[in-house]
Each structure stands twice: as structure tokens, then as C-alpha cells.
Enzyme design. Sequence first.
Site, short mmCIF file in Angstrom:
data_model
loop_
_atom_site.label_atom_id
_atom_site.label_comp_id
_atom_site.label_asym_id
_atom_site.label_seq_id
_atom_site.Cartn_x
_atom_site.Cartn_y
_atom_site.Cartn_z
N ASP A 188 35.51 37.50 51.57
CA ASP A 188 35.22 38.52 52.43
C ASP A 188 34.17 38.05 53.60
O ASP A 188 33.33 37.35 53.01
CB ASP A 188 35.21 39.87 52.30
CG ASP A 188 35.24 40.86 53.40
OD1 ASP A 188 35.91 40.40 54.57
OD2 ASP A 188 34.79 41.82 53.28
N GLY B 78 35.23 36.57 59.29
CA GLY B 78 35.15 36.82 60.92
C GLY B 78 33.40 36.88 61.52
O GLY B 78 33.06 36.41 62.48
N HIS C 35 37.99 31.43 59.24
CA HIS C 35 39.09 31.36 58.37
C HIS C 35 39.26 29.86 57.94
O HIS C 35 39.42 29.33 57.11
CB HIS C 35 40.28 31.92 58.92
CG HIS C 35 40.38 33.44 59.13
ND1 HIS C 35 39.75 34.32 58.27
CD2 HIS C 35 40.98 34.08 60.34
CE1 HIS C 35 39.94 35.63 58.85
NE2 HIS C 35 40.59 35.49 59.96
N TRP D 176 48.02 42.98 58.00
CA TRP D 176 49.07 42.78 58.86
C TRP D 176 48.93 43.55 60.32
O TRP D 176 49.26 43.40 61.25
CB TRP D 176 50.57 43.25 58.34
CG TRP D 176 51.22 42.51 57.32
CD1 TRP D 176 51.12 42.74 55.93
CD2 TRP D 176 51.55 40.94 57.36
NE1 TRP D 176 51.70 41.78 55.24
CE2 TRP D 176 52.07 40.51 56.32
CE3 TRP D 176 51.61 40.19 58.65
CZ2 TRP D 176 52.62 39.37 55.96
CZ3 TRP D 176 52.29 38.90 58.52
CH2 TRP D 176 52.77 38.51 56.86
N ARG E 122 46.08 43.45 61.94
CA ARG E 122 44.97 42.68 62.68
C ARG E 122 45.77 42.34 63.97
O ARG E 122 47.00 42.30 64.15
CB ARG E 122 44.39 41.69 62.02
CG ARG E 122 43.53 42.14 60.69
CD ARG E 122 42.62 41.13 60.27
NE ARG E 122 42.04 41.69 59.35
CZ ARG E 122 40.69 40.90 58.79
NH1 ARG E 122 40.58 39.94 59.00
NH2 ARG E 122 40.14 41.45 57.77
N LEU F 253 44.39 25.10 35.24
CA LEU F 253 43.93 26.65 35.85
C LEU F 253 45.02 27.20 36.63
O LEU F 253 45.77 26.37 37.25
CB LEU F 253 43.03 26.11 36.97
CG LEU F 253 42.38 27.43 38.00
CD1 LEU F 253 41.76 28.50 37.17
CD2 LEU F 253 41.80 27.15 39.17
N SER G 3 38.96 47.63 48.56
CA SER G 3 39.80 47.34 49.40
C SER G 3 41.34 47.17 48.95
O SER G 3 41.93 46.21 49.44
CB SER G 3 39.67 46.14 50.47
OG SER G 3 38.34 46.43 50.96
N GLU H 60 33.67 43.56 35.41
CA GLU H 60 32.36 43.47 35.82
C GLU H 60 32.62 43.26 37.22
O GLU H 60 33.23 42.15 37.66
CB GLU H 60 31.66 42.61 34.88
CG GLU H 60 31.52 42.82 33.53
CD GLU H 60 30.66 44.17 33.38
OE1 GLU H 60 29.74 44.61 34.11
OE2 GLU H 60 31.17 44.81 32.46
C1 IPE Z 1 39.83 42.67 51.81
O1 IPE Z 1 39.20 42.29 53.12
C2 IPE Z 1 40.91 41.86 51.97
C3 IPE Z 1 40.87 40.18 52.01
C4 IPE Z 1 39.67 39.71 51.82
C5 IPE Z 1 42.32 39.47 52.02
P1 IPE Z 1 39.10 42.99 54.45
O2 IPE Z 1 38.20 42.59 55.41
O3 IPE Z 1 40.45 43.32 55.07
O4 IPE Z 1 38.65 44.44 53.84
P2 IPE Z 1 38.08 45.86 54.60
O5 IPE Z 1 38.83 46.16 55.60
O6 IPE Z 1 36.77 45.35 54.93
O7 IPE Z 1 37.96 46.79 53.63
C1 IPE Z 2 38.30 37.67 55.10
O1 IPE Z 2 37.36 37.70 55.92
C2 IPE Z 2 39.51 37.17 55.22
C3 IPE Z 2 40.60 37.99 55.36
C4 IPE Z 2 40.60 39.21 55.20
C5 IPE Z 2 41.85 37.31 55.82
P1 IPE Z 2 37.61 38.62 57.26
O2 IPE Z 2 38.51 38.23 58.26
O3 IPE Z 2 37.77 39.95 56.72
O4 IPE Z 2 35.76 38.70 57.74
P2 IPE Z 2 35.07 39.73 58.23
O5 IPE Z 2 35.16 40.80 57.25
O6 IPE Z 2 35.80 40.58 59.51
O7 IPE Z 2 33.81 39.30 58.76
MG MG Z 3 36.57 41.66 56.08
#
Ligand code: IPE
Ligand code: IPE
Ligand code: MG
Length: 252
Positions: free
Chosen positions: A21, A24, A38, A70, A72, A132, A197, A208
Site C-alpha cells: 500500500d 498513490g 504503481h 475496481w 477506482r 518460491l 482491507s 503476526e
Molecule cells: C488494499 O489497499 C488493497 C491492495 C493493496 C491491493 P487499498 O488502498 O485498496 O485499501 P484501503 O482502501 O486503504 O483500505
Molecule cells: C496500493 O497503493 C496499490 C493498490 C491498491 C493497487 P494505493 O494505490 O492504494 O496507494 P495509496 O494508498 O492511495 O497511497
Molecule cells: Mg491504498
Amino acid sequence: MSLKDKIDMQRLPSHIAIIMDGNGRWANEKGEDRLFGHLHGVESVRNVVEGAAELGIKYMTLYAFSTENWDRPEYEVTGLMALLVDTIHKEVPTLNKNNIRLHVIGDVSMLPDEARAELNQALLETSGNTGLNLIMALSYSSRWELETAIRQIASDVKSGALDPGSINQDLIRTYLATKDFPDPELMIRTSGEHRISNFLLYQLAYSELYFTNTLWPDFRKENLYEAILDYQGRERRFGKTGQQIKNEEAAG
Ligand code: IPE
Ligand code: IPE
Ligand code: MG
């Protein structure tokens, strides 16, 4: 002594799951578009997967795209899908070189045809590898997985293939997308968010959990080593008392 050297190789987690995560926010901090984040996140995937393979980790599950993702903006979803297809296609030779077998869990019926075809090809081309196991959670959510499992169990009961009296935890496992993999001992989430999430809700029962503020595009092998060392410093009790665990350890 490097971080890697401090790791106890006899007590490695067999399965590490990661919620990748913060792509963005990483891009926003740099005044760039989210897709730029990304793109850089892919470099972290390469580096961390290599680190896990070098250590001899048997399973690594990466949450790459949730069923909720999806929703987004369309340009981000399209951009991410294009990146996924391109990356998977390009990485197959490296996966084969490193004896890494690719798996996918998730509702792949939601993926564009081209992405699904590339994915199936990569699954096939790496299916003989024995190092792996790299499990990509793609269009995955735990509630989708449970919904699918329960529907199938109900259907098997209805057809007479399954006796309701035989439904137990071992049987439930065989209906999950993760049926071929052990539960993760360690789950890492980057970017400072402290939530699950919709990721592996059933399988994380005794994992853990490790949270770090590092954003995914900045995450590297060293960060993985830190998480493993943190994990190795913990006492896993599974409901027992600390004293019982110590007695068991002393008894070998
Ligand atoms: C969780 O991240 C999904 C992935 C890392 C693929 P999100 O960014 O979508 O989660 P929320 O919306 O902050 O909970
Ligand atoms: C994780 O990063 C990647 C996906 C969920 C696809 P994010 O895209 O959620 O980035 P943030 O959380 O908005 O910073
Ligand atoms: Mg995120």
C-alpha cells in the site's frame, strides 16, 4: 553484522503475505500521477520477491488488486491492468531463472480478456518451478473468497456429493482459493495503515501482523529483513500461556 545475517534461518516464516500500500501517496508526494507510483511499486515487487527467494521463503502472497479497487477511477484501473499484463509478461523469464512458481487467487473473471490470457500463460510457463511460490492476489477479496466457497459447499451438499456432517475446518480449507498454501505466519502492511482491507480474513487468524510507515515504492529487501526479525522476536502462543510455550520449547 547486516540485517540479513541476523535472521535465524531455522525459524523463517514459510509464508509471508504483504498488503502493498501507498503507491498513490508516494506519487502525490512527488507531484506525480498515481500511476507513476504503481510503476515504481513494480520495482519493489521485483526486489522483495528476489529477497524472499534468496532467503528460501516457500510462499509469498502479494495483494496487488482488491475487488474493491475496481471502483477506482477508470483511468487508474485501466492503467494498472496494463501495467500488470506488461509486468507479468516481462517477468516470466526471471521467474523461471529463479525457480519461482506463479499462482493467482481472486476473481479473475473480472479481468480483461488480454490480462487473463497473459496470466494463464505465465501460470503455465512457471508451473514446473519448485522454489518460491509467488501468489498474486488479483481482483481478490476475502469476502469474495468466502462467498465463493460457501456457494460451492451448498451446491455440493445439494447434489449429494457432500454430507453436511463432514463439514469441518479442514474441509472448509479445501474450498478456499488458498487451499494449496499454508496460512501466512507473517503479514506485512506498508504505508502506515492499520487495517486488513478484506485480505485473507480466514487465513490470518493467527498471523503476526507487522505495520510499517514505509510506502510500498520505497520498500526493499532490507525492509523485508526488518519485518522478519521483528517476527522472530515475538512469542506465538496460539491461545496457550507464555509458560506453556516456554515449557514446550525447553522440551524441544
Ligand atoms: C488494499 O489497499 C488493497 C491492495 C493493496 C491491493 P487499498 O488502498 O485498496 O485499501 P484501503 O482502501 O486503504 O483500505
Ligand atoms: C496500493 O497503493 C496499490 C493498490 C491498491 C493497487 P494505493 O494505490 O492504494 O496507494 P495509496 O494508498 O492511495 O497511497
Ligand atoms: Mg491504498
